[in-house]
Design an enzyme around this catalytic site. Structure first.
Site, mmCIF file in Angstrom:
data_model
loop_
_atom_site.group_PDB
_atom_site.id
_atom_site.type_symbol
_atom_site.label_atom_id
_atom_site.label_comp_id
_atom_site.label_asym_id
_atom_site.label_seq_id
_atom_site.Cartn_x
_atom_site.Cartn_y
_atom_site.Cartn_z
ATOM 1 N N LYS A 174 -2.527 -124.863 89.015
ATOM 2 C CA LYS A 174 -3.831 -124.203 88.874
ATOM 3 C C LYS A 174 -3.627 -122.718 88.564
ATOM 4 C CE LYS A 174 -4.488 -125.613 92.970
ATOM 5 N NZ LYS A 174 -5.023 -125.840 94.331
ATOM 6 N N THR A 205 -14.613 -116.926 96.443
ATOM 7 C CA THR A 205 -13.807 -118.073 96.009
ATOM 8 C C THR A 205 -13.124 -118.758 97.183
ATOM 9 O OG1 THR A 205 -11.942 -116.576 95.652
ATOM 10 C CG2 THR A 205 -13.335 -117.066 93.743
ATOM 11 N N GLY A 207 -11.982 -121.265 99.662
ATOM 12 C CA GLY A 207 -12.036 -122.732 99.672
ATOM 13 C C GLY A 207 -11.954 -123.367 98.301
ATOM 14 N N THR A 208 -11.690 -122.562 97.268
ATOM 15 C CA THR A 208 -11.645 -123.114 95.908
ATOM 16 C C THR A 208 -10.615 -124.232 95.775
ATOM 17 O OG1 THR A 208 -12.368 -121.045 94.931
ATOM 18 C CG2 THR A 208 -11.184 -122.530 93.494
ATOM 19 N N GLY A 209 -9.394 -123.980 96.274
ATOM 20 C CA GLY A 209 -8.330 -124.976 96.122
ATOM 21 C C GLY A 209 -8.655 -126.270 96.848
ATOM 22 N N CYS A 210 -9.153 -126.138 98.086
ATOM 23 C CA CYS A 210 -9.508 -127.327 98.881
ATOM 24 C C CYS A 210 -10.603 -128.124 98.184
ATOM 25 C CB CYS A 210 -10.026 -126.919 100.259
ATOM 26 S SG CYS A 210 -8.870 -125.935 101.201
#
Ligand code: PXL
Length: 262
Positions: A174, A205, A207-210
Site C-alpha cells: 500500500k 486517516t 484506521g485506514t489500513g485496518c
C-alpha cells in the site's frame, strides 16, 4: 446460499477507528456477518496510544476455536497480534481455516507503539505469512519484511514479488504514504495489478489500513476474486477517507459508513 461470515483476529481500539472495531463496522457495511477474537487491548483515542496489553495466547486461541466450527468464517483476517506465541498459535490453527486468510502484518501503531513484539517478527515471516492468501503491508512493513528499501512504485513491485515468492501468498503493498496519487501494487503470484486513487488532503486517516484489509476480507467472504476484491475495497477506503467525519481532537477515523460499490 451460505451466509457470508468474516472473522477478525486483532486488537481493540476503544476510539473505534482502527483494530477490531473498524473491522466489524466494515464487515457490517458490506453485508457480511462479523466475528472478532481479540489479541490485545490498547488504550487510545485520536491523539495516540497510551497503553497496550497483549492477551495470553491461550485466551486468543480459545476465542478462535470457539467460533471456527460453530459459525465458520468464509474469510478471516489478522491485524495486530502482540507476541510471538499468538502468531504461532494462529499459524498452527490456519490449516483448519478452509477459507481465505488476509494477514495485515501490523508492526506499529501510527504513532509508533509496537503492536507486534520484536521477537515475533521471525515467527510472522516463517510461520504465519506462508499460510496467508493475501498479505497487506504498508511501505514500512514491506521494507521491514523484505529488507529492501520501499520508496517508489518500482521498489513496491520488487518488495511485493519478493515477499510473495518467499511466502507463496499474494501481496498488496500500500503506497498511501508516498506523495502524489495513492497507488497500491498487488502481486498475485503471476502478475502485478495497480490500484490508483487521487490523494485526499486530510489528517483523518486513523484506521485506514485496518479498514482497507477488512473490506478486502469482507469481499473475499462474499467470494469475489482477489483482484476485484482489492479494486472494490480500494474504492471504499478512498471514499471513507474522502468523507472522514473529523471526530476527535487528533487524527480522526475514516468514514466506515462510506457506501460500497453496487
Ligand atoms: O493501524 C494499526 C492498528 C491496528 N490495531 C490496533 C490499533 C492500530 C493503530 O493504532 O490501535 C488495535
Amino acid at each position: 446460499m451460505q451466509e457470508s461470515v468474516a472473522l477478525s483476529i486483532a486488537g481493540s481500539d476503544p476510539s473505534g477507528g482502527a483494530g477490531i472495531q473498524a473491522d466489524l463496522k466494515t464487515f457490517h457495511q458490506f453485508g457480511v456477518y462479523g466475528e472478532a477474537a481479540i489479541t490485545l487491548v490498547t488504550v487510545q483515542n485520536t491523539l495516540g496510544v497510551t497503553r497496550v496489553e497483549f492477551l495470553d495466547a491461550d485466551l486468543v486461541e480459545q476465542q478462535v476455536r470457539a467460533v471456527l466450527d460453530d459459525i465458520p468464517p468464509t474469510a478471516i483476517k489478522t491485524g495486530a497480534l502482540g507476541h510471538a506465541a499468538v502468531v504461532l498459535r494462529i499459524a498452527a490453527l490456519a490449516p483448519q481455516f478452509r477459507c481465505p486468510l488476509v494477514v495485515d502484518p501490523i508492526l506499529l501503531s501510527t504513532g509508533g507503539t509496537p503492536l507486534l513484539a520484536e521477537e515475533a517478527r521471525a515467527a510472522l515471516l516463517e510461520h504465519l505469512l506462508p499460510r496467508a492468501t493475501l498479505i497487506t503491508p504498508n511501505l514500512q512493513e514491506a521494507a521491514e519484511l523484505t529488507g529492501l528499501p520501499v520508496v517508489d512504485l518500482e521498489s513496491m513491485r520488487q518488495a511485493a514479488r519478493r515477499l510473495g515468492e518467499r511466502t507463496g501468498a499474494a501481496v498488496l503493498v500500500k503506497g498511501g504514504h508516498l506523495e502524489g496519487d495513492a497507488v497500491d501494487i498487488l502481486w498475485d503470484g503471476a502478475a502485478f495489478h495497480e490500484y490508483r486513487a487521487p490523494r485526499v488532503a486530510t489528517v483523518h486517516t486513523h484506521g485506514t489500513g485496518c479498514t482497507y484489509s477488512a473490506a478486502i476480507t469482507a469481499l473475499l467472504a462474499l467470494a469475489y476474486p482477489l483482484p476485484e476484491a482489492v479494486a472494490r475495497a480500494k474504492a471504499y477506503i478512498t471514499e471513507a477517507i474522502r468523507t472522514s467525519p473529523g471526530l476527535g481532537a487528533g487524527r480522526g477515523p475514516v468514514n466506515h459508513h462510506a457506501r460500497p460499490l453496487q
